[in-house]
Write a protein that holds these residues in place. Structure first.
Motif, PDB file in Angstrom:
ATOM      1  N   ASN A  16       7.386  -1.622  -2.377  1.00 61.70           N
ATOM      2  CA  ASN A  16       6.839  -2.609  -1.437  1.00 61.70           C
ATOM      3  C   ASN A  16       5.690  -2.064  -0.589  1.00 61.70           C
ATOM      4  O   ASN A  16       4.761  -2.800  -0.274  1.00 61.70           O
ATOM      5  CB  ASN A  16       7.946  -3.176  -0.547  1.00 61.70           C
ATOM      6  CG  ASN A  16       8.593  -2.122   0.331  1.00 61.70           C
ATOM      7  OD1 ASN A  16       8.666  -0.944  -0.021  1.00 61.70           O
ATOM      8  ND2 ASN A  16       9.077  -2.535   1.471  1.00 61.70           N
ATOM      9  N   GLU A  17       5.714  -0.782  -0.226  1.00 65.44           N
ATOM     10  CA  GLU A  17       4.624  -0.215   0.584  1.00 65.44           C
ATOM     11  C   GLU A  17       3.307  -0.262  -0.183  1.00 65.44           C
ATOM     12  O   GLU A  17       2.273  -0.649   0.357  1.00 65.44           O
ATOM     13  CB  GLU A  17       4.944   1.220   0.997  1.00 65.44           C
ATOM     14  CG  GLU A  17       6.067   1.303   2.013  1.00 65.44           C
ATOM     15  CD  GLU A  17       6.466   2.737   2.320  1.00 65.44           C
ATOM     16  OE1 GLU A  17       5.648   3.654   2.112  1.00 65.44           O
ATOM     17  OE2 GLU A  17       7.604   2.927   2.767  1.00 65.44           O
ATOM     18  N   LEU A  18       3.355   0.120  -1.448  1.00 65.44           N
ATOM     19  CA  LEU A  18       2.157   0.084  -2.281  1.00 65.44           C
ATOM     20  C   LEU A  18       1.701  -1.355  -2.511  1.00 65.44           C
ATOM     21  O   LEU A  18       0.512  -1.665  -2.412  1.00 65.44           O
ATOM     22  CB  LEU A  18       2.426   0.782  -3.617  1.00 65.44           C
ATOM     23  CG  LEU A  18       1.231   0.940  -4.543  1.00 65.44           C
ATOM     24  CD1 LEU A  18       0.147   1.794  -3.889  1.00 65.44           C
ATOM     25  CD2 LEU A  18       1.666   1.545  -5.864  1.00 65.44           C
ATOM     26  N   GLY A  68      10.611  -6.365  -1.108  1.00 64.94           N
ATOM     27  CA  GLY A  68       9.253  -6.707  -1.523  1.00 64.94           C
ATOM     28  C   GLY A  68       8.735  -5.876  -2.677  1.00 64.94           C
ATOM     29  O   GLY A  68       7.544  -5.913  -2.990  1.00 64.94           O
ATOM     30  N   ASP A  69       9.628  -5.104  -3.331  1.00 66.44           N
ATOM     31  CA  ASP A  69       9.215  -4.383  -4.536  1.00 66.44           C
ATOM     32  C   ASP A  69       8.834  -5.414  -5.595  1.00 66.44           C
ATOM     33  O   ASP A  69       9.388  -6.517  -5.635  1.00 66.44           O
ATOM     34  CB  ASP A  69      10.349  -3.503  -5.063  1.00 66.44           C
ATOM     35  CG  ASP A  69      10.735  -2.389  -4.094  1.00 66.44           C
ATOM     36  OD1 ASP A  69       9.960  -2.102  -3.167  1.00 66.44           O
ATOM     37  OD2 ASP A  69      11.819  -1.809  -4.280  1.00 66.44           O
ATOM     38  N   ARG A  70       7.874  -5.053  -6.450  1.00 66.47           N
ATOM     39  CA  ARG A  70       7.421  -5.973  -7.490  1.00 66.47           C
ATOM     40  C   ARG A  70       7.352  -5.265  -8.836  1.00 66.47           C
ATOM     41  O   ARG A  70       7.262  -4.043  -8.886  1.00 66.47           O
ATOM     42  CB  ARG A  70       6.018  -6.505  -7.155  1.00 66.47           C
ATOM     43  CG  ARG A  70       5.945  -7.244  -5.825  1.00 66.47           C
ATOM     44  CD  ARG A  70       5.712  -8.663  -6.104  1.00 66.47           C
ATOM     45  NE  ARG A  70       5.512  -9.484  -4.941  1.00 66.47           N
ATOM     46  CZ  ARG A  70       4.594 -10.415  -4.887  1.00 66.47           C
ATOM     47  NH1 ARG A  70       3.747 -10.582  -5.860  1.00 66.47           N
ATOM     48  NH2 ARG A  70       4.518 -11.202  -3.845  1.00 66.47           N
ATOM     49  N   ILE A 101      -5.561   0.925  -8.696  1.00 67.81           N
ATOM     50  CA  ILE A 101      -4.498   1.896  -8.938  1.00 67.81           C
ATOM     51  C   ILE A 101      -4.724   2.481 -10.329  1.00 67.81           C
ATOM     52  O   ILE A 101      -4.829   1.741 -11.310  1.00 67.81           O
ATOM     53  CB  ILE A 101      -3.095   1.243  -8.876  1.00 67.81           C
ATOM     54  CG1 ILE A 101      -2.852   0.621  -7.505  1.00 67.81           C
ATOM     55  CG2 ILE A 101      -2.015   2.276  -9.205  1.00 67.81           C
ATOM     56  CD1 ILE A 101      -1.573  -0.217  -7.450  1.00 67.81           C
ATOM     57  N   LYS A 102      -4.818   3.817 -10.397  1.00 72.50           N
ATOM     58  CA  LYS A 102      -4.972   4.524 -11.672  1.00 72.50           C
ATOM     59  C   LYS A 102      -3.667   5.254 -11.953  1.00 72.50           C
ATOM     60  O   LYS A 102      -3.327   6.204 -11.239  1.00 72.50           O
ATOM     61  CB  LYS A 102      -6.101   5.547 -11.589  1.00 72.50           C
ATOM     62  CG  LYS A 102      -7.469   4.965 -11.372  1.00 72.50           C
ATOM     63  CD  LYS A 102      -8.484   6.097 -11.296  1.00 72.50           C
ATOM     64  CE  LYS A 102      -9.895   5.595 -11.236  1.00 72.50           C
ATOM     65  NZ  LYS A 102     -10.853   6.720 -11.279  1.00 72.50           N
ATOM     66  N   ILE A 103      -2.959   4.813 -12.977  1.00 74.16           N
ATOM     67  CA  ILE A 103      -1.661   5.394 -13.313  1.00 74.16           C
ATOM     68  C   ILE A 103      -1.807   6.291 -14.536  1.00 74.16           C
ATOM     69  O   ILE A 103      -2.293   5.861 -15.576  1.00 74.16           O
ATOM     70  CB  ILE A 103      -0.624   4.291 -13.622  1.00 74.16           C
ATOM     71  CG1 ILE A 103      -0.474   3.375 -12.414  1.00 74.16           C
ATOM     72  CG2 ILE A 103       0.709   4.910 -14.023  1.00 74.16           C
ATOM     73  CD1 ILE A 103       0.327   2.133 -12.701  1.00 74.16           C
ATOM     74  N   THR A 104      -1.356   7.526 -14.402  1.00 73.26           N
ATOM     75  CA  THR A 104      -1.349   8.446 -15.534  1.00 73.26           C
ATOM     76  C   THR A 104      -0.115   8.173 -16.374  1.00 73.26           C
ATOM     77  O   THR A 104       0.991   8.157 -15.849  1.00 73.26           O
ATOM     78  CB  THR A 104      -1.360   9.908 -15.033  1.00 73.26           C
ATOM     79  OG1 THR A 104      -2.482  10.084 -14.154  1.00 73.26           O
ATOM     80  CG2 THR A 104      -1.467  10.876 -16.195  1.00 73.26           C
ATOM     81  N   ILE A 105      -0.329   7.946 -17.660  1.00 77.74           N
ATOM     82  CA  ILE A 105       0.800   7.595 -18.519  1.00 77.74           C
ATOM     83  C   ILE A 105       0.914   8.556 -19.696  1.00 77.74           C
ATOM     84  O   ILE A 105      -0.004   9.182 -20.085  1.00 77.74           O
ATOM     85  CB  ILE A 105       0.682   6.129 -19.014  1.00 77.74           C
ATOM     86  CG1 ILE A 105       1.966   5.677 -19.699  1.00 77.74           C
ATOM     87  CG2 ILE A 105      -0.484   5.905 -19.902  1.00 77.74           C
ATOM     88  CD1 ILE A 105       2.740   4.690 -18.901  1.00 77.74           C
TER      89      ILE A 105
END
Length: 105
Positions: A16-18, A68-70, A101-105
């Motif tokens: 939720n914070e993000l 509020g997590d999504r 947001i850049k997510i390393t996968i």
């Protein structure tokens, strides 16, 4: 899993914070995978510049709980790019200026 972003059952879980920092009241996100960077990029649908640079897919940010997590159901992105679908916490970088947001996968 208690990271800010995790992969679980082909869904990206965003805490939720993000979500509050990046999406605020926006319920849809653009998502794309950049092969040469091995990163999934996510931004709110209000980021018009993102469409110019990438051919993103639009996803609904589904509410998960009272906090509020999504989640984003990104199974097609994972399958289309032959990515590892194991549940795990993910590292990421948030670019505040462009709300990316850049997510390393």
């Amino acid at each position: 899993m208690n990271s800010e972003i995790s992969l679980k059952s082909s869904h990206l879980y965003l805490n939720n914070e993000l979500v509050n920092k990046v999406f605020k009241e926006i319920d849809y996100a653009y998502v794309t995978y950049v092969k040469d960077q091995k990163r999934i990029l996510i931004t709110p649908v209000t980021s018009k510049w993102f469409i110019q640079l990438y051919k993103p897919t639009q996803f609904l940010l589904k509410a998960r709980n009272q906090r509020g997590d999504r989640t984003l159901a990104i199974r097609e992105v994972l399958i289309d790019n032959d990515l590892d679908m194991k549940d795990k916490d993910l590292s990421f970088e948030w670019i505040k200026k462009t709300n990316l947001i850049k997510i390393t996968i």
